[in-house]
Design a protein around this motif. Structure first.
Motif, PDB file in Angstrom:
ATOM      1  N   VAL A 232       0.820  -1.106   0.125  1.00  0.00           N
ATOM      2  CA  VAL A 232       0.025   0.104   0.041  1.00  0.00           C
ATOM      3  C   VAL A 232       0.869   1.140  -0.098  1.00  0.00           C
ATOM      4  O   VAL A 232       0.563   2.252  -0.776  1.00  0.00           O
ATOM      5  CB  VAL A 232      -0.955  -0.099   1.312  1.00  0.00           C
ATOM      6  CG1 VAL A 232      -1.721   1.246   1.385  1.00  0.00           C
ATOM      7  CG2 VAL A 232      -2.132  -1.169   1.116  1.00  0.00           C
ATOM      8  N   ASP A 233       1.931   1.319   0.939  1.00  0.00           N
ATOM      9  CA  ASP A 233       2.985   2.355   0.837  1.00  0.00           C
ATOM     10  C   ASP A 233       3.502   2.584  -0.453  1.00  0.00           C
ATOM     11  O   ASP A 233       3.848   3.744  -1.052  1.00  0.00           O
ATOM     12  CB  ASP A 233       3.958   2.233   1.899  1.00  0.00           C
ATOM     13  CG  ASP A 233       3.350   2.433   3.337  1.00  0.00           C
ATOM     14  OD1 ASP A 233       2.269   2.593   3.291  1.00  0.00           O
ATOM     15  OD2 ASP A 233       4.032   1.759   4.115  1.00  0.00           O
ATOM     16  N   LYS A 234       4.035   1.452  -1.287  1.00  0.00           N
ATOM     17  CA  LYS A 234       4.371   1.664  -2.422  1.00  0.00           C
ATOM     18  C   LYS A 234       3.479   2.216  -3.576  1.00  0.00           C
ATOM     19  O   LYS A 234       3.865   3.093  -4.363  1.00  0.00           O
ATOM     20  CB  LYS A 234       4.727   0.207  -3.194  1.00  0.00           C
ATOM     21  CG  LYS A 234       5.102   0.036  -4.585  1.00  0.00           C
ATOM     22  CD  LYS A 234       5.459  -1.248  -4.717  1.00  0.00           C
ATOM     23  CE  LYS A 234       6.718  -1.916  -4.317  1.00  0.00           C
ATOM     24  NZ  LYS A 234       8.045  -1.377  -4.621  1.00  0.00           N
ATOM     25  N   ILE A 235       2.406   1.903  -3.584  1.00  0.00           N
ATOM     26  CA  ILE A 235       1.097   2.365  -4.201  1.00  0.00           C
ATOM     27  C   ILE A 235       0.992   3.764  -3.974  1.00  0.00           C
ATOM     28  O   ILE A 235       0.838   4.785  -5.054  1.00  0.00           O
ATOM     29  CB  ILE A 235      -0.164   1.643  -4.201  1.00  0.00           C
ATOM     30  CG1 ILE A 235      -0.050   0.188  -4.572  1.00  0.00           C
ATOM     31  CG2 ILE A 235      -1.187   2.364  -4.896  1.00  0.00           C
ATOM     32  CD1 ILE A 235      -1.191  -0.730  -4.423  1.00  0.00           C
ATOM     33  N   ALA A 236       0.866   4.239  -2.857  1.00  0.00           N
ATOM     34  CA  ALA A 236       0.626   5.721  -2.338  1.00  0.00           C
ATOM     35  C   ALA A 236       1.770   6.535  -2.871  1.00  0.00           C
ATOM     36  O   ALA A 236       1.680   7.651  -3.307  1.00  0.00           O
ATOM     37  CB  ALA A 236       0.441   5.766  -1.090  1.00  0.00           C
ATOM     38  N   LEU A 237       3.255   5.959  -2.938  1.00  0.00           N
ATOM     39  CA  LEU A 237       4.377   6.825  -3.353  1.00  0.00           C
ATOM     40  C   LEU A 237       4.342   6.971  -4.621  1.00  0.00           C
ATOM     41  O   LEU A 237       4.312   8.259  -5.138  1.00  0.00           O
ATOM     42  CB  LEU A 237       5.711   5.892  -2.681  1.00  0.00           C
ATOM     43  CG  LEU A 237       6.834   6.597  -3.339  1.00  0.00           C
ATOM     44  CD1 LEU A 237       7.004   8.067  -2.379  1.00  0.00           C
ATOM     45  CD2 LEU A 237       7.975   5.613  -2.891  1.00  0.00           C
ATOM     46  N   ALA A 243      -2.624   6.810   1.422  1.00  0.00           N
ATOM     47  CA  ALA A 243      -3.156   5.630   1.548  1.00  0.00           C
ATOM     48  C   ALA A 243      -4.263   5.815   2.823  1.00  0.00           C
ATOM     49  O   ALA A 243      -3.948   5.959   3.839  1.00  0.00           O
ATOM     50  CB  ALA A 243      -2.487   4.268   1.457  1.00  0.00           C
ATOM     51  N   VAL A 244      -5.482   5.341   2.820  1.00  0.00           N
ATOM     52  CA  VAL A 244      -6.405   5.501   3.762  1.00  0.00           C
ATOM     53  C   VAL A 244      -6.648   3.709   4.224  1.00  0.00           C
ATOM     54  O   VAL A 244      -7.065   3.158   3.666  1.00  0.00           O
ATOM     55  CB  VAL A 244      -7.712   6.213   3.527  1.00  0.00           C
ATOM     56  CG1 VAL A 244      -8.665   5.926   4.767  1.00  0.00           C
ATOM     57  CG2 VAL A 244      -7.340   7.427   3.117  1.00  0.00           C
ATOM     58  N   VAL A 245      -5.983   3.480   5.560  1.00  0.00           N
ATOM     59  CA  VAL A 245      -6.174   1.997   5.350  1.00  0.00           C
ATOM     60  C   VAL A 245      -6.777   1.799   6.957  1.00  0.00           C
ATOM     61  O   VAL A 245      -6.574   2.740   7.926  1.00  0.00           O
ATOM     62  CB  VAL A 245      -4.787   1.405   6.063  1.00  0.00           C
ATOM     63  CG1 VAL A 245      -4.848  -0.035   6.403  1.00  0.00           C
ATOM     64  CG2 VAL A 245      -3.824   1.519   4.431  1.00  0.00           C
ATOM     65  N   GLU A 246      -7.807   1.149   7.014  1.00  0.00           N
ATOM     66  CA  GLU A 246      -8.531   0.729   8.225  1.00  0.00           C
ATOM     67  C   GLU A 246      -8.614  -0.695   8.675  1.00  0.00           C
ATOM     68  O   GLU A 246      -8.498  -1.564   7.746  1.00  0.00           O
ATOM     69  CB  GLU A 246      -9.948   1.156   7.864  1.00  0.00           C
ATOM     70  CG  GLU A 246     -10.246   2.673   7.361  1.00  0.00           C
ATOM     71  CD  GLU A 246     -11.791   2.811   7.044  1.00  0.00           C
ATOM     72  OE1 GLU A 246     -12.609   2.077   6.871  1.00  0.00           O
ATOM     73  OE2 GLU A 246     -12.076   4.106   7.000  1.00  0.00           O
ATOM     74  N   ASN A 247      -8.732  -0.802  10.026  1.00  0.00           N
ATOM     75  CA  ASN A 247      -8.884  -2.164  10.604  1.00  0.00           C
ATOM     76  C   ASN A 247     -10.251  -2.558  10.240  1.00  0.00           C
ATOM     77  O   ASN A 247     -11.201  -2.433  11.316  1.00  0.00           O
ATOM     78  CB  ASN A 247      -8.511  -2.131  11.964  1.00  0.00           C
ATOM     79  CG  ASN A 247      -8.295  -3.523  12.507  1.00  0.00           C
ATOM     80  OD1 ASN A 247      -8.854  -4.509  11.865  1.00  0.00           O
ATOM     81  ND2 ASN A 247      -7.980  -3.826  13.739  1.00  0.00           N
ATOM     82  N   LEU A 280      10.809  -8.763  -7.654  1.00  0.00           N
ATOM     83  CA  LEU A 280       9.555  -8.425  -7.215  1.00  0.00           C
ATOM     84  C   LEU A 280       9.245  -7.008  -6.960  1.00  0.00           C
ATOM     85  O   LEU A 280       8.150  -6.706  -7.575  1.00  0.00           O
ATOM     86  CB  LEU A 280       9.359  -8.984  -5.719  1.00  0.00           C
ATOM     87  CG  LEU A 280       8.060  -8.882  -5.155  1.00  0.00           C
ATOM     88  CD1 LEU A 280       6.980  -9.424  -5.705  1.00  0.00           C
ATOM     89  CD2 LEU A 280       8.186  -9.250  -3.600  1.00  0.00           C
ATOM     90  N   ASN A 281       9.877  -6.073  -6.639  1.00  0.00           N
ATOM     91  CA  ASN A 281       9.599  -4.672  -6.593  1.00  0.00           C
ATOM     92  C   ASN A 281       9.443  -3.928  -7.752  1.00  0.00           C
ATOM     93  O   ASN A 281       8.581  -3.141  -8.149  1.00  0.00           O
ATOM     94  CB  ASN A 281      10.702  -4.033  -5.503  1.00  0.00           C
ATOM     95  CG  ASN A 281      10.360  -4.253  -4.206  1.00  0.00           C
ATOM     96  OD1 ASN A 281       9.475  -3.817  -3.671  1.00  0.00           O
ATOM     97  ND2 ASN A 281      11.382  -4.849  -3.750  1.00  0.00           N
ATOM     98  N   HIS A 282      10.591  -4.221  -8.859  1.00  0.00           N
ATOM     99  CA  HIS A 282      10.248  -3.881 -10.051  1.00  0.00           C
ATOM    100  C   HIS A 282       8.848  -4.375 -10.936  1.00  0.00           C
ATOM    101  O   HIS A 282       8.206  -3.572 -11.383  1.00  0.00           O
ATOM    102  CB  HIS A 282      11.450  -4.377 -11.011  1.00  0.00           C
ATOM    103  CG  HIS A 282      11.520  -3.994 -12.365  1.00  0.00           C
ATOM    104  ND1 HIS A 282      11.733  -2.570 -12.777  1.00  0.00           N
ATOM    105  CD2 HIS A 282      11.109  -4.593 -13.394  1.00  0.00           C
ATOM    106  CE1 HIS A 282      11.465  -2.559 -14.096  1.00  0.00           C
ATOM    107  NE2 HIS A 282      11.277  -3.706 -14.564  1.00  0.00           N
ATOM    108  N   MET A 283       8.480  -5.545 -10.574  1.00  0.00           N
ATOM    109  CA  MET A 283       7.583  -6.189 -11.274  1.00  0.00           C
ATOM    110  C   MET A 283       6.156  -5.332 -10.745  1.00  0.00           C
ATOM    111  O   MET A 283       5.155  -4.992 -11.520  1.00  0.00           O
ATOM    112  CB  MET A 283       7.446  -7.600 -10.982  1.00  0.00           C
ATOM    113  CG  MET A 283       5.912  -8.077 -11.587  1.00  0.00           C
ATOM    114  SD  MET A 283       5.843  -9.805 -11.380  1.00  0.00           S
ATOM    115  CE  MET A 283       5.390  -9.860  -9.432  1.00  0.00           C
ATOM    116  N   LEU A 284       6.066  -5.248  -9.495  1.00  0.00           N
ATOM    117  CA  LEU A 284       5.043  -4.659  -9.026  1.00  0.00           C
ATOM    118  C   LEU A 284       5.075  -2.952  -9.106  1.00  0.00           C
ATOM    119  O   LEU A 284       3.806  -2.540  -9.474  1.00  0.00           O
ATOM    120  CB  LEU A 284       4.984  -4.680  -7.404  1.00  0.00           C
ATOM    121  CG  LEU A 284       4.769  -5.989  -6.602  1.00  0.00           C
ATOM    122  CD1 LEU A 284       4.840  -6.209  -5.272  1.00  0.00           C
ATOM    123  CD2 LEU A 284       3.431  -6.631  -7.064  1.00  0.00           C
TER     124      LEU A 284
END
Length: 293
Positions: A232-237, A243-247, A280-284
């Motif tokens: 999620v942090d990767k997408i937000a960056l 990112a709004v993450v809730e439990n 992995l990180n490059h692919m994502l």
């Protein structure tokens, strides 16, 4: 020219595998329920089977032989046993599409962490395996049937989460869309970790392992794993968003990757055999950028 039978092969990386087999000149037969169209035209032969009805396979496979079988559509030990019996003496090598879900929840599992050769099988139909725990048990028992019967040289390919630009599940895209729209994502445990493989590389791996002499279980995929928080942090960056993450487990907001536990694999055996996978990180990163566009 090899004769290759693909059980399934009309969806996602199964279609990619069939296309690769056609391109290298194999004589390809796909066996499905016949409910989905395909784009292969005259490049493949077709058989109609129902994996839950043994007699349909016995009839379809009568008086036929293949050098290699790829099984993309087995979801119970009954189906595994019925298929193996129907193909006994007709096939030399069998590649079974399995899953990292055969392992207990945890991270970086090696192949030895689940032994299909000693697993005790309880025979049930696919309808008797609900949810993720059911999926785990069904794939475990199916692996065990194929390996313990010993009718063919068997490979169980334990895929991690499969992703790509054309991923019909849109599970990774779900996270990108939510963050772009400033909408919350429900993630009860952000520290859960998962492994991934690109669908093109999944098909390429199946092609390669089919051409090899390897037998037994194997974990393919990009090395390492990533937590939901890191994803999620990767997408937000990349999106320049918060990112709004809730439990929360609220329907419509909960992450499709919010499983009961971590599932990730050690891919060193496949890498040691010479198979290559994208970082992995490059692919994502590339997939996230694609979904953002």
């Amino acid at each position: 020219m090899r004769r290759v039978l693909v059980l399934g092969g009309t969806q996602y990386f199964g279609k990619k595998l069939v296309q690769k087999l056609i391109e290298i000149g194999d004589e390809v037969t796909i066996a499905t329920r016949g409910s989905k169209s395909d784009h292969f035209g005259a490049n493949v032969k077709r058989l109609v089977i129902d994996r839950e009805k043994k007699e349909t396979m016995a009839a379809a496979f009568e008086d036929k032989e293949w050098d290699l079988v790829y099984d993309q559509s087995c979801f119970s030990p009954i189906e595994a046993k019925d298929t193996a019996e129907a193909l006994k003496g007709k096939v030399r090598r069998y590649i079974f599409t399995s899953t990292q879900a055969v392992y207990e929840f945890g991270t970086l599992h090696e192949e030895a962490n689940f032994d299909p050769y000693t697993y005790q099988v309880t025979y049930k139909s696919r309808k008797e395996y609900p949810g993720y725990e059911g999926y785990k048990e069904a794939k475990r028992a199916s692996e065990a049937v194929f390996h313990q019967l010993g009718y063919f040289d068997v490979v169980s390919v334990r895929f991690p989460i499969v992703v790509s630009e054309d991923d019909y599940t849109e599970r990774l895209k779900f996270h990108v869309d939510k963050i772009l729209a400033d909408q919350p994502i429900g993630i009860p445990n952000p520290e859960l970790r998962y492994s991934f493989i690109h669908a093109d590389e999944a098909a390429h791996f199946l092609l390669g392992i089919g051409n090899s002499t390897f037998e037994g279980p194997i974990n393919p995929g990009s090395a390492g794993d990533i937590s939901l928080r890191e994803l999620v942090d990767k997408i937000a960056l990349l999106a320049n968003k918060e990112a709004v993450v809730e439990n929360s487990n609220t329907s419509g907001t909960v992450s499709p990757y919010a499983l009961p536990g971590s599932w990730s694999i050690d891919t060193s055996l496949a890498e040691g055999l010479g198979y290559k996978f994208t970082d992995l990180n490059h692919m994502l990163d590339q997939l996230i950028k694609y979904y953002m566009q």
